[in-house]
Design an enzyme around this catalytic site. Structure first.
Site, PDB file in Angstrom:
ATOM      1  N   ASP A  17       7.503   2.079   5.705  1.00  0.00           N
ATOM      2  CA  ASP A  17       8.195   1.146   4.871  1.00  0.00           C
ATOM      3  C   ASP A  17       9.764   1.068   5.325  1.00  0.00           C
ATOM      4  OD1 ASP A  17       8.747  -0.718   2.954  1.00  0.00           O
ATOM      5  OD2 ASP A  17       8.805   0.819   1.243  1.00  0.00           O
ATOM      6  N   ASN A  19      11.161  -1.603   7.288  1.00  0.00           N
ATOM      7  CA  ASN A  19      11.448  -2.413   8.374  1.00  0.00           C
ATOM      8  C   ASN A  19      12.375  -3.597   8.165  1.00  0.00           C
ATOM      9  OD1 ASN A  19       9.619  -0.678   9.757  1.00  0.00           O
ATOM     10  ND2 ASN A  19       7.978  -2.198   9.871  1.00  0.00           N
ATOM     11  N   GLY A  20      11.943  -4.253   7.128  1.00  0.00           N
ATOM     12  CA  GLY A  20      12.867  -5.656   6.843  1.00  0.00           C
ATOM     13  C   GLY A  20      14.302  -5.153   6.462  1.00  0.00           C
ATOM     14  N   ARG A  30      13.433 -10.169  10.432  1.00  0.00           N
ATOM     15  CA  ARG A  30      12.690  -9.123   9.993  1.00  0.00           C
ATOM     16  C   ARG A  30      11.811  -8.596  10.953  1.00  0.00           C
ATOM     17  NH1 ARG A  30      11.745  -8.284   4.739  1.00  0.00           N
ATOM     18  NH2 ARG A  30       9.503  -7.545   5.113  1.00  0.00           N
ATOM     19  N   ASN A  65      -0.215  -7.968   1.896  1.00  0.00           N
ATOM     20  CA  ASN A  65       0.764  -8.466   2.974  1.00  0.00           C
ATOM     21  C   ASN A  65       0.475  -9.936   3.448  1.00  0.00           C
ATOM     22  OD1 ASN A  65       1.436  -5.404   4.385  1.00  0.00           O
ATOM     23  ND2 ASN A  65       2.471  -6.283   2.694  1.00  0.00           N
ATOM     24  N   ARG A 191       6.331   4.901  -4.574  1.00  0.00           N
ATOM     25  CA  ARG A 191       5.176   4.372  -4.943  1.00  0.00           C
ATOM     26  C   ARG A 191       3.771   4.591  -3.946  1.00  0.00           C
ATOM     27  NH1 ARG A 191       8.822   0.104  -5.860  1.00  0.00           N
ATOM     28  NH2 ARG A 191       8.495  -0.673  -3.775  1.00  0.00           N
ATOM     29  N   LEU A 192       2.635   4.486  -4.330  1.00  0.00           N
ATOM     30  CA  LEU A 192       1.440   4.556  -3.584  1.00  0.00           C
ATOM     31  C   LEU A 192       1.153   3.085  -3.000  1.00  0.00           C
ATOM     32  CD1 LEU A 192      -0.906   6.948  -5.223  1.00  0.00           C
ATOM     33  CD2 LEU A 192       0.230   7.255  -3.087  1.00  0.00           C
TER      34      LEU A 192
HETATM   35  C1  FPP Z   1       6.971  -2.323   5.648  1.00  0.00           C
HETATM   36  O1  FPP Z   1       8.216  -2.716   5.887  1.00  0.00           O
HETATM   37  C2  FPP Z   1       6.086  -2.509   6.994  1.00  0.00           C
HETATM   38  C3  FPP Z   1       5.109  -3.459   7.169  1.00  0.00           C
HETATM   39  C4  FPP Z   1       4.558  -4.212   6.300  1.00  0.00           C
HETATM   40  C5  FPP Z   1       4.491  -3.464   8.589  1.00  0.00           C
HETATM   41  C6  FPP Z   1       4.241  -2.144   9.278  1.00  0.00           C
HETATM   42  C7  FPP Z   1       4.249  -2.563  10.780  1.00  0.00           C
HETATM   43  C8  FPP Z   1       5.037  -1.827  11.929  1.00  0.00           C
HETATM   44  C9  FPP Z   1       5.551  -0.591  11.735  1.00  0.00           C
HETATM   45  C10 FPP Z   1       4.707  -2.615  13.179  1.00  0.00           C
HETATM   46  C11 FPP Z   1       3.839  -2.237  14.138  1.00  0.00           C
HETATM   47  C12 FPP Z   1       2.579  -1.574  13.692  1.00  0.00           C
HETATM   48  C13 FPP Z   1       1.856  -0.737  14.613  1.00  0.00           C
HETATM   49  C14 FPP Z   1       0.587  -0.031  14.393  1.00  0.00           C
HETATM   50  C15 FPP Z   1       1.879  -1.198  16.246  1.00  0.00           C
HETATM   51  P1  FPP Z   1       8.712  -3.939   5.028  1.00  0.00           P
HETATM   52  O2  FPP Z   1       8.748  -5.128   6.038  1.00  0.00           O
HETATM   53  O3  FPP Z   1       7.947  -4.151   3.747  1.00  0.00           O
HETATM   54  O4  FPP Z   1      10.059  -3.473   4.780  1.00  0.00           O
HETATM   55  P2  FPP Z   1      11.127  -3.846   3.525  1.00  0.00           P
HETATM   56  O5  FPP Z   1      10.487  -3.290   2.373  1.00  0.00           O
HETATM   57  O6  FPP Z   1      12.598  -3.263   4.067  1.00  0.00           O
HETATM   58  O7  FPP Z   1      11.075  -5.296   3.624  1.00  0.00           O
END
Ligand code: FPP
Length: 238
Positions: A17, A19-20, A30, A65, A191-192
């Site tokens: 979690d 990335n965004g 993002r 998602n 959270r789960l």
């Molecule tokens: C949650 O962060 C992350 C995801 C929904 C996607 C996970 C994907 C990757 C790590 C990329 C590639 C994966 C592989 C297996 C190559 P979020 O976008 O919900 O972050 P935020 O809560 O900060 O917005």
């Protein structure tokens, strides 16, 4: 790493979690956060191999998602494709089996083909397993299991009174994979989020404030060390 090998978890599951938020902090779109997150995936697959963790399950895309903006979804799908193209060699070199859990049929046809091919090409490997949860939901998995069990009952192969924990576990997406010992979630959320609801019943939980794109081997080691100090009682008095 300062952990006795018998205290290393056999199976680690990760909610990747943040990335965004990582991207936003740097004023980037993002998808740049997801791209950086893919680098963390590479680092953690390697870290698990070096630490002797046999199974690694990564929550890469949830059933929920699909409501994200279309360009983010297509960006994630193409990232997945490039990830497979660029990293399949490493799976072969290290004899790691790739598996998918989730409603794989919901994924774009091209991605499905690539995943199925890579799963088949690595299915004989036993050194480790990389399990990607894609279009995955813990409730969806249980619903799919219940449907399959109900069909068995309907065909007269099983009586309702014969249904046990084992019956349900045997109908999950990867029934032969042992339950995770440790679940790591990055970015501080407690959270789960519908991840492995059945399988995480007795897992140790570890939450770190580190955002997934910043998560590296040293953070994995810290999680394993914290796990090695826990006392797992499984309902007993310990
Ligand atoms: C949650 O962060 C992350 C995801 C929904 C996607 C996970 C994907 C990757 C790590 C990329 C590639 C994966 C592989 C297996 C190559 P979020 O976008 O919900 O972050 P935020 O809560 O900060 O917005």
């Amino acid at each position: 790493m300062n952990v006795d090998s018998k205290n290393v978890p056999q199976h680690i599951a990760v909610i990747m979690d943040g990335n965004g938020r990582w991207a936003k902090r740097q004023g980037l779109p993002r998808i740049k956060g997801h791209e950086a997150g893919a680098e963390s995936v590479r680092a953690i697959v390697r870290g698990c191999r070096e630490a002797g963790v046999k199974y690694l399950t990564l929550y890469a895309f949830s059933v929920e998602n699909w409501v994200r903006p279309k360009d983010e979804i297509s960006g994630l799908m193409s990232l997945l494709r490039t990830f497979l193209e660029n990293n399949e060699n490493e799976l072969h070199e290290n004899q790691i089996r790739l598996r998918i859990i989730g409603r794989i049929n919901d994924l774009p046809a091209l991605i499905q083909r690539g995943l199925k091919r890579a799963m088949k090409a690595t299915q004989q490997y036993t050194e480790g397993e990389l399990i990607l949860a894609l279009s995955y939901g813990g409730r969806a998995e249980l619903v799919d299991a219940m449907k399959a069990i109900a069909e068995q009952v309907k065909r007269g192969e099983l009586k309702p009174a014969q249904i046990t924990d084992e019956t349900i576990a045997a109908h999950l997406y990867a029934p032969d994979v042992p339950d995770p010992d440790l679940m790591i979630r990055t970015s501080g959320e407690m959270r789960l989020s519908n991840f492995l609801l059945w399988q995480l019943s007795y897992a140790e939980l570890y939450v770190t404030d580190v955002l997934w794109p910043d998560f590296r081997e040293e953070h994995l080691q810290a999680a394993i060390e914290a796990y090695s100090k826990r006392h797992r009682r499984f309902g007993d008095v310990g």
